[in-house]
Design a protein around this motif. Structure first.
Motif, PDB file in Angstrom:
ATOM      1  N   GLU A   1     -96.896   3.464  21.235  1.00 47.63           N
ATOM      2  CA  GLU A   1     -97.597   2.273  21.730  1.00 47.63           C
ATOM      3  C   GLU A   1     -96.595   1.227  22.202  1.00 47.63           C
ATOM      4  O   GLU A   1     -96.770   0.611  23.253  1.00 47.63           O
TER       5      GLU A   1
ATOM      6  N   LYS B   1     -94.928   2.250  25.497  1.00 50.74           N
ATOM      7  CA  LYS B   1     -95.730   2.011  26.707  1.00 50.74           C
ATOM      8  C   LYS B   1     -95.399   0.657  27.305  1.00 50.74           C
ATOM      9  O   LYS B   1     -95.213   0.522  28.522  1.00 50.74           O
TER      10      LYS B   1
ATOM     11  N   SER C   1    -100.732  10.402  24.723  1.00 46.91           N
ATOM     12  CA  SER C   1     -99.854   9.299  25.136  1.00 46.91           C
ATOM     13  C   SER C   1     -99.045   9.671  26.374  1.00 46.91           C
ATOM     14  O   SER C   1     -98.804   8.826  27.245  1.00 46.91           O
TER      15      SER C   1
ATOM     16  N   VAL D   1    -101.031   9.021  29.398  1.00 45.63           N
ATOM     17  CA  VAL D   1    -101.097   7.597  29.732  1.00 45.63           C
ATOM     18  C   VAL D   1     -99.868   7.191  30.544  1.00 45.63           C
ATOM     19  O   VAL D   1     -99.971   6.492  31.554  1.00 45.63           O
ATOM     20  N   PHE D   2     -98.690   7.635  30.118  1.00 44.11           N
ATOM     21  CA  PHE D   2     -97.452   7.322  30.836  1.00 44.11           C
ATOM     22  C   PHE D   2     -97.506   7.842  32.269  1.00 44.11           C
ATOM     23  O   PHE D   2     -97.139   7.142  33.216  1.00 44.11           O
TER      24      PHE D   2
ATOM     25  N   MET E   1     -99.875   5.682  34.413  1.00 48.00           N
ATOM     26  CA  MET E   1     -99.252   4.402  34.767  1.00 48.00           C
ATOM     27  C   MET E   1     -98.201   4.606  35.853  1.00 48.00           C
ATOM     28  O   MET E   1     -98.120   3.841  36.818  1.00 48.00           O
TER      29      MET E   1
ATOM     30  N   MET F   1    -102.903   1.280  32.315  1.00 52.27           N
ATOM     31  CA  MET F   1    -102.895   1.743  30.925  1.00 52.27           C
ATOM     32  C   MET F   1    -104.271   1.567  30.289  1.00 52.27           C
ATOM     33  O   MET F   1    -104.819   2.500  29.685  1.00 52.27           O
TER      34      MET F   1
ATOM     35  N   HIS G   1    -107.105   4.529  29.178  1.00 51.48           N
ATOM     36  CA  HIS G   1    -107.586   4.549  27.792  1.00 51.48           C
ATOM     37  C   HIS G   1    -109.114   4.510  27.742  1.00 51.48           C
ATOM     38  O   HIS G   1    -109.731   5.257  26.973  1.00 51.48           O
TER      39      HIS G   1
END
Length: 378
Positions: A119, A122, A168, A171-172, A175, A319, A323
């Motif tokens: 977290e 990020k 995760s 998510v990276f 982005m 991000m 989510h």
């Protein structure tokens, strides 16, 4: 003595603009999260989760305001250290981390307090990659420059995949893609990556993914192949969402929730708890509230007076967007279960504080904009 004439007209956008709406949306979402966490953990016989989340919310508000009034451009002076910090905490978790609900070694425990380095990473990635892109400028489509950008994210994603934390990592990547798109990456690269990704999916499934990850995909496609095992979570989540119908069963009245059928209900499947108790109408309201937060982030990106700030707001908005899509999607069976929390709503102190700090960065971009005319902005 003549009064000094201002360089800006009355139609100029004033400096020090504070986005009150964004702050109100965030606080409202966090407050709703605490209420739903109380409902989700009521059967546990303790309010410890509510207390931890409330404390994290208070810390998050302080972090949000501190970052708002801190000039984000100053991060450029320590950008290397921020990146090295992200790499360091991701390496530490590989050696000293403990497993979470989904088996990934993604937590560092200090007694009863848990910290999730991914977290924090990020936020570090958004800052460092935004700086990297702002320095690259119009050269983003040069192969050597693009390779450097890929190395920038590959180190962090590689460490996260070693945990392994596929959620995760996704998510990276999202982005990264959104920020490159705003940086005007050539469509020839975009189409090539999409084509390569689609073509390589069967090979990745067979030779890259572990058996556990393959089973997750199989269960996502058809949860009924393992209804009492890996498909149980999704099946119970869909039952909870559907049983809420239009108006819900009422606060603390959700049977799937209160009777313990719904797994990880305070974290990954908290949207299912909310939907069961407040129905379709409540679910629409909470999703709209979260999308308003995303919208304000992207609006701040549009108003930013430099590329560094624009990329920061874009990365943070992306991000939150991923989510929301992933968490809501997995609760209703439209996305694979990855353990990604619902921003500001799901239980998790690290997540809440980090998300509020991210909002603080967005506020800093709008607060430290230089005065410009409306023509410059719009």
């Amino acid at each position: 003595m003549k009064k000094k004439k201002s360089n800006f007209t009355s139609r100029a956008i004033v400096n020090k603009e504070f986005d009150w709406l964004l702050v109100l949306f965030v606080i409202a979402a966090a407050a709703i999260g605490i209420v739903i966490i109380y409902s989700a953990t009521r059967s546990y016989g303790t309010n410890s989760n509510v207390i931890v989340q409330s404390a994290a919310g208070c810390i998050g508000i302080v972090a949000m305001l501190l970052l708002c009034f801190f000039d984000y451009e100053q991060f450029g002076n320590v950008i290397k250290y921020i990146y090295l910090f992200a790499v360091f905490i991701l390496i530490v978790v590989l050696f000293f981390g403990t497993a979470g609900d989904w088996g990934a070694r993604s937590w560092i425990r200090f007694g009863s307090i848990g910290l999730q380095p991914a977290e924090l990473a990020k936020l570090c990635f958004v800052i460092t990659f935004s700086w990297h892109l702002s320095k690259v400028g119009d050269r983003v489509n040069k192969p050597a420059i693009l390779l450097g950008l890929l190395i920038h994210i590959a180190v962090l994603v590689g460490l996260i995949l070693l945990e392994p934390d596929m959620g995760s990592a996704m998510v990276f990547v999202f982005m990264f893609a959104c920020m490159l798109f705003i940086a005007k990456l050539s469509y020839k690269y975009i189409l090539a990556v999409i084509g390569l990704g689609v073509a390589s999916m069967p090979l990745i499934y067979k030779y890259v993914l572990s058996e556990y990850q393959q089973q997750r995909i199989n269960v996502f496609i058809n949860p009924d192949i393992d209804p009492l095992g890996r498909g149980y979570n999704v099946i119970q989540s869909k039952i909870a969402v559907g049983s809420g119908q239009m108006w819900g069963k009422g606060f603390l009245q959700g049977t799937q929730n209160q009777m313990g059928y719904l797994p990880t209900k305070s974290t990954d499947f908290i949207f299912s708890v909310f939907s069961e108790e407040f129905g379709f109408v409540g679910a629409v309201i909470i999703v709209c509230l979260l999308f308003l937060i995303v919208f304000r982030c992207f609006k701040a990106a549009k108003k930013a007076d430099n590329t560094f700030g624009r990329y920061i707001c874009t990365g943070i908005g992306a991000m939150f967007l991923f989510h929301v899509f992933e968490n809501v999607g997995m609760c209703i069976g439209l996305m694979p279960v990855t353990g990604i929390p619902l921003p500001f709503i799901s239980y998790g102190g690290t997540s809440l504080v980090t998300n509020m700090a991210a909002i603080g960065l967005v506020l800093s971009v709008t607060y430290h904009n230089k005065p410009r005319t409306r023509v410059d902005v719009y």
